[in-house]
Design a protein around this motif. Sequence first.
Motif, short mmCIF file in Angstrom:
data_model
loop_
_atom_site.label_atom_id
_atom_site.label_comp_id
_atom_site.label_asym_id
_atom_site.label_seq_id
_atom_site.Cartn_x
_atom_site.Cartn_y
_atom_site.Cartn_z
N ILE A 1 -35.67 13.93 -29.69
CA ILE A 1 -36.72 13.19 -28.98
C ILE A 1 -37.77 14.17 -28.47
CG2 ILE A 1 -37.21 11.48 -27.20
CD1 ILE A 1 -35.10 10.54 -29.20
N ALA A 2 -39.03 13.87 -28.74
CA ALA A 2 -40.14 14.64 -28.18
C ALA A 2 -40.85 13.76 -27.15
CB ALA A 2 -41.11 15.08 -29.27
N VAL B 1 -33.85 16.78 -26.35
CA VAL B 1 -35.16 16.38 -25.84
C VAL B 1 -36.04 17.61 -25.70
CG1 VAL B 1 -36.43 15.26 -23.97
CG2 VAL B 1 -34.17 14.41 -24.61
N ARG B 2 -37.21 17.53 -26.31
CA ARG B 2 -38.23 18.56 -26.15
C ARG B 2 -39.38 17.97 -25.34
NH1 ARG B 2 -40.20 19.45 -31.50
NH2 ARG B 2 -38.95 17.73 -32.28
N LEU B 3 -39.81 18.69 -24.35
CA LEU B 3 -40.79 18.19 -23.39
C LEU B 3 -42.13 18.87 -23.64
CD1 LEU B 3 -41.00 16.24 -21.04
CD2 LEU B 3 -40.14 18.03 -19.54
N PHE C 1 -45.82 23.88 -22.89
CA PHE C 1 -46.96 23.44 -22.08
C PHE C 1 -48.25 23.67 -22.87
CE2 PHE C 1 -49.52 24.21 -17.95
CZ PHE C 1 -50.02 22.92 -18.01
N ILE C 2 -49.01 22.60 -23.07
CA ILE C 2 -50.25 22.67 -23.83
C ILE C 2 -51.43 22.48 -22.88
CG2 ILE C 2 -51.59 21.59 -25.69
CD1 ILE C 2 -48.69 20.56 -26.59
N GLN C 3 -52.42 23.36 -22.98
CA GLN C 3 -53.58 23.30 -22.09
C GLN C 3 -54.84 23.15 -22.94
OE1 GLN C 3 -53.48 26.39 -18.98
NE2 GLN C 3 -51.35 26.80 -19.55
#
Length: 379
Positions: free
Chosen positions: A72-73, A105-107, A136-138
Amino acid sequence: MAWTSIKRIYWESVIEWISQSTGFPPGNRIVWQLLRYIGTNASISVALTLNNAPHPQTNKPARSPANTVQDIAVIVLNWNSPVDTIACLSSIAEEILRNSSRCRVRLYPVDNGSQDHSCEQIADWIERHGDLDVCFIQNSHNLGFAGGMNAGFRAAEIDAPADYYWLLNNDLTLCPGALSALLDATSTDPSVAVWGPTIVHLNSDTIQCAGGGRYSRLLGMERKYLRGLPLDKVNCYRHRPTRFDFIYGAAMFIRGDIIRAHQGLDESYFLYYEELELARRLGREDRLDWCCESVVSHQGSDATSRDKGQRARSSYFAAYSACQYTWRHHRAFLLPMILIRMAGLAVQALRETNPELALAPWKAVFAFLSGRTPAPPQA
């Protein structure tokens, strides 16, 4: 034995010839009837052939065994609201812990060009939860809801394609058992393309949306299923057949092959109506469904509606996307939709003494008709 093999090869050739001549597949009833006229021994040979013939390919996924570990993403979009986002991430972390034996699960928290201290606070939360698989994507600027979610989707695809993608608003918190209920639902019925949970108002047991809802072409508005109903009444509707035009975009649990086929959400919508466009592009066999047992709480408003000015901006983007969607799919309803929608918003603006709320949709309509792209909101 040799004679049996020769007969079988012969009848297989006959079946192939009939199929090519008629255009029907080998297992079709018409092919069977034609074979009955060709020879009396056809029944045995045909039965052997049909039993060994490949079945037609379908897009329906096989039922997942109960002990299958699913990937799950989870994608959470932030814009200038780190407190809400951290609360959402914390509730997800608790659900990950409860279901560690059932799923990976990948967050993917995505910051959508925030102009406050969101990135620092979210990065600090991630550092304190080093046991989680987090990326974390910015984004350098605000890409809109679809663009921000797609940034998380593309990052997840690069890491490893997931079985399901859970797209969540940052002002949601998961109630205990929300994820496990969805895992149960997907194992029971893997043919569903998009699942929607039961969404209740924050600090309340009043339903905001049960799964999804219907769309009015005339009004250009969504009608959320079971909205306003107490949560304890939801069991009365659990097994009632319901047709959805969309799954509420605040929490969409999307099958991996579905979102990959459409390459994410449609980024031509900056804010709102992405879930309607996604549902519109699905095939007839791709169902939308409601997972009654999965409950999440929602503040009832997104990051654009905290004060009067932000409510006006929210109204602007909703009106622009309504025009965009209606023009694309229901052009005959564009003019009546605009007039009825504007009249309703004018009444609401008078009731709230918020003149900006009445003017913003008209600005959106003129921007759409003149071909201008809506500008991203400012903090």
